[in-house]
Design an enzyme around this catalytic site. Structure first.
Site, mmCIF file in Angstrom:
data_model
loop_
_atom_site.group_PDB
_atom_site.id
_atom_site.type_symbol
_atom_site.label_atom_id
_atom_site.label_comp_id
_atom_site.label_asym_id
_atom_site.label_seq_id
_atom_site.Cartn_x
_atom_site.Cartn_y
_atom_site.Cartn_z
ATOM 1 N N SER A 12 -10.947 -0.714 3.235
ATOM 2 C CA SER A 12 -10.070 -1.064 4.391
ATOM 3 C C SER A 12 -9.880 0.496 5.039
ATOM 4 O O SER A 12 -9.310 1.307 4.191
ATOM 5 C CB SER A 12 -8.878 -1.655 4.084
ATOM 6 O OG SER A 12 -8.944 -3.082 3.488
ATOM 7 N N ARG A 68 0.971 -1.321 -0.130
ATOM 8 C CA ARG A 68 0.060 0.146 -0.160
ATOM 9 C C ARG A 68 0.903 1.230 0.057
ATOM 10 O O ARG A 68 0.412 2.236 0.681
ATOM 11 C CB ARG A 68 -0.986 0.197 1.327
ATOM 12 C CG ARG A 68 -1.985 -0.969 1.264
ATOM 13 C CD ARG A 68 -2.880 -1.035 0.220
ATOM 14 N NE ARG A 68 -4.257 -1.538 0.679
ATOM 15 C CZ ARG A 68 -4.564 -2.750 0.141
ATOM 16 N NH1 ARG A 68 -3.565 -3.631 -0.220
ATOM 17 N NH2 ARG A 68 -5.543 -3.494 0.569
ATOM 18 N N GLU A 97 -5.376 3.978 6.221
ATOM 19 C CA GLU A 97 -4.731 3.939 4.860
ATOM 20 C C GLU A 97 -5.616 4.989 3.957
ATOM 21 O O GLU A 97 -4.888 5.546 3.099
ATOM 22 C CB GLU A 97 -5.390 2.514 4.219
ATOM 23 C CG GLU A 97 -5.232 2.581 2.718
ATOM 24 C CD GLU A 97 -5.331 1.370 2.299
ATOM 25 O OE1 GLU A 97 -6.596 0.297 2.652
ATOM 26 O OE2 GLU A 97 -4.931 0.922 0.935
HETATM 27 N N1 EPU Z 1 -10.615 -10.525 10.591
HETATM 28 C C1 EPU Z 1 -11.079 -10.592 11.724
HETATM 29 N N2 EPU Z 1 -12.356 -9.700 11.963
HETATM 30 C C2 EPU Z 1 -12.811 -8.960 10.851
HETATM 31 C C3 EPU Z 1 -11.872 -8.889 9.500
HETATM 32 C C4 EPU Z 1 -11.018 -9.780 9.706
HETATM 33 O O1 EPU Z 1 -10.919 -11.355 12.454
HETATM 34 O O2 EPU Z 1 -13.502 -8.324 11.362
HETATM 35 C C5 EPU Z 1 -9.413 -11.605 10.104
HETATM 36 C C6 EPU Z 1 -10.007 -12.615 9.310
HETATM 37 O O3 EPU Z 1 -10.451 -13.724 10.086
HETATM 38 C C7 EPU Z 1 -8.898 -13.137 8.379
HETATM 39 C C8 EPU Z 1 -7.975 -11.690 8.452
HETATM 40 O O4 EPU Z 1 -8.392 -10.910 9.419
HETATM 41 O O5 EPU Z 1 -8.352 -14.010 9.035
HETATM 42 C C9 EPU Z 1 -7.802 -11.232 7.199
HETATM 43 O O6 EPU Z 1 -9.177 -10.753 6.535
HETATM 44 P P1 EPU Z 1 -9.453 -10.532 5.176
HETATM 45 O O7 EPU Z 1 -9.229 -11.664 4.259
HETATM 46 O O8 EPU Z 1 -10.984 -9.987 5.246
HETATM 47 O O9 EPU Z 1 -8.380 -9.122 4.602
HETATM 48 P P2 EPU Z 1 -7.789 -7.851 5.277
HETATM 49 O O10 EPU Z 1 -6.559 -8.350 5.651
HETATM 50 O O11 EPU Z 1 -8.796 -7.576 6.467
HETATM 51 C C10 EPU Z 1 -6.827 -6.890 3.053
HETATM 52 C C11 EPU Z 1 -6.890 -5.623 2.427
HETATM 53 C C12 EPU Z 1 -8.246 -5.768 1.535
HETATM 54 C C13 EPU Z 1 -8.379 -6.968 0.794
HETATM 55 C C14 EPU Z 1 -8.500 -8.150 1.528
HETATM 56 C C15 EPU Z 1 -8.473 -9.501 0.512
HETATM 57 C C16 EPU Z 1 -5.876 -4.071 3.534
HETATM 58 C C17 EPU Z 1 -5.759 -2.995 4.222
HETATM 59 N N3 EPU Z 1 -6.601 -4.723 3.208
HETATM 60 O O12 EPU Z 1 -8.058 -7.001 4.331
HETATM 61 O O13 EPU Z 1 -8.514 -4.642 0.679
HETATM 62 O O14 EPU Z 1 -9.614 -7.019 0.036
HETATM 63 O O15 EPU Z 1 -7.157 -8.126 2.337
HETATM 64 O O16 EPU Z 1 -7.087 -9.506 0.100
HETATM 65 O O17 EPU Z 1 -4.710 -4.733 3.416
HETATM 66 C C18 EPU Z 1 -8.834 -2.321 0.571
HETATM 67 O O18 EPU Z 1 -7.756 -2.111 0.578
HETATM 68 O O19 EPU Z 1 -9.762 -1.284 0.645
HETATM 69 C C19 EPU Z 1 -9.357 -3.725 0.816
HETATM 70 C C20 EPU Z 1 -10.590 -3.959 0.929
#
Ligand code: EPU
Length: 342
Positions: free
Chosen positions: A242, A166, A338
């Site tokens: 995010s 990012r 972000e």
């Molecule tokens: N999780 C929780 N609670 C929540 C949300 C997530 O425990 O409310 C845990 C999930 O269980 C999982 C982990 O966090 O183990 C990762 O969650 P997720 O796969 O939803 O991805 P993220 O790390 O929360 C990132 C990106 C997203 C992207 C997803 C999928 C960033 C800041 N965000 O989110 O990007 O879609 O991975 O690759 O890196 C964006 O930038 O706007 C965005 C949506």
């Protein structure tokens, strides 16, 4: 070129914040942008400039007392094509997902995992957008940009963009200095699905499809369904995806947390660093599905802050600060937005 005075920004930010800009200028070509800069320099105008894309990563805290610029450069052409790869130069104003959809349709592969990310092509190169184990930087060959002070065109190689999670040079030392006008992407003629991300493999298994048989159209559809199941549609509920980046912490900090919460999800970064999902940290603090006034935390993904209707930028900011302080207190980790505060 289209110029508006005292323009509402409601349609230009996905949070749905009712801020206004003193001037709003949309240009259709590099020459029009250069002409705008020339006129501005001749007038000795040094009022603030803000270049926006789809407005999906912005939080307006107040009206913008300057000129908001927006690109409508939409041209697209192939610059190189061989048996293995194709290079395509794409105008910064093109809607990101229109580009991904077109690439998949043409058989130019690589961007499938980045399907339906909101925003425009120019911002993809500034923000290094990423999802499901892929990042824009993996496909960006070079970036063309115009210096907003001099109007000169400059080309940045992928290495010169200093890409990381990012992150790019356009967010740090060159912040606000350049307008991206075109992005060159290098894509493959051979489809090799990127199924490394756990949640994606699980969704594929659930759909009954075999990993070896999935094609690019199916993978794109899978990603679209996965995203839609977790993230709110900004046309229905104002949000900017995010809100925070996932913190990259020292291994010792991760181990300290894992000692108390053995199930903490995490991704290995390097020998000394581990990435922890901010959504998990926020959920542990009890914020998932909760609200502070008109600002809320999305019930299906705690990393997403939402406008519950009529929120101001300050309402969202207040929720952000409260969550940051709770995460700091509970985990001694600083989570960083972000989203850009304007
Ligand atoms: N999780 C929780 N609670 C929540 C949300 C997530 O425990 O409310 C845990 C999930 O269980 C999982 C982990 O966090 O183990 C990762 O969650 P997720 O796969 O939803 O991805 P993220 O790390 O929360 C990132 C990106 C997203 C992207 C997803 C999928 C960033 C800041 N965000 O989110 O990007 O879609 O991975 O690759 O890196 C964006 O930038 O706007 C965005 C949506």
């Amino acid at each position: 070129m289209k110029t508006q005075e005292n323009c509402s920004l409601l349609e230009h930010n996905t949070f749905g914040i009712a801020a206004r800009a003193r001037h709003f200028v949309e240009y259709d070509s590099v020459e029009e942008l250069q002409d705008f800069i020339r006129q501005r320099n001749l007038r000795g105008d040094s009022s603030p400039l803000l270049h926006i894309g789809g407005g999906s990563n912005l939080l307006f805290l107040k009206d913008f007392d300057g000129t908001v610029l927006h690109s409508r450069i939409l041209d697209l052409h192939i610059t190189e094509d061989n048996d293995e790869e194709v290079s395509v130069r794409v105008g910064a104003g093109m809607v990101w997902d229109d580009w991904v959809e077109l690439a998949v349709r043409k058989g130019w592969f690589g961007l499938e995992n980045l399907s339906i990310i909101p925003g425009e092509v120019g911002a993809s190169a500034v923000q290094n957008i990423g999802a499901y184990g892929a990042e824009a930087k993996d496909f960006i060959l070079l970036v063309e940009a115009v210096d907003l002070r001099s109007g000169e065109v400059r080309r940045f190689s992928n290495a010169e963009c200093q890409y990381a999670y990012r992150h790019s040079i356009f967010k740090t030392e060159l912040r606000g200095r350049y307008a991206v006008t075109h992005v060159h992407f290098r894509l493959s003629h051979k489809f090799q699905p990127n199924l490394g991300y756990g949640a994606l493999r699980q969704a594929l298994a659930k759909s009954g499809m075999e990993e070896a048989q999935v094609d690019a159209v199916q993978l794109r559809k899978l990603i679209i369904d996965l995203r839609n199941s977790k993230l709110p549609d900004p046309k229905v509920v104002g949000n900017a995806g995010s809100f925070f980046t996932n913190p990259i912490v020292q291994r010792a900090d991760y181990e300290r947390i894992a000692a108390q919460w053995p199930d903490v999800p995490h991704y290995e970064v390097d020998a000394d660093h581990v990435k922890i999902p901010a959504g998990w940290l926020i959920e542990q603090c009890g914020w998932k599905g909760k609200a502070l006034g008109r600002a809320g935390v999305y019930e299906k993904q705690a990393l997403v802050l939402v406008n519950l209707g009529g929120a101001t930028g300050s309402d969202i900011e207040q929720l952000c600060r409260t969550i940051q302080s709770d995460v700091q207190q509970r985990f001694a980790i600083n989570i960083i937005p972000e989203v850009n505060f304007i």
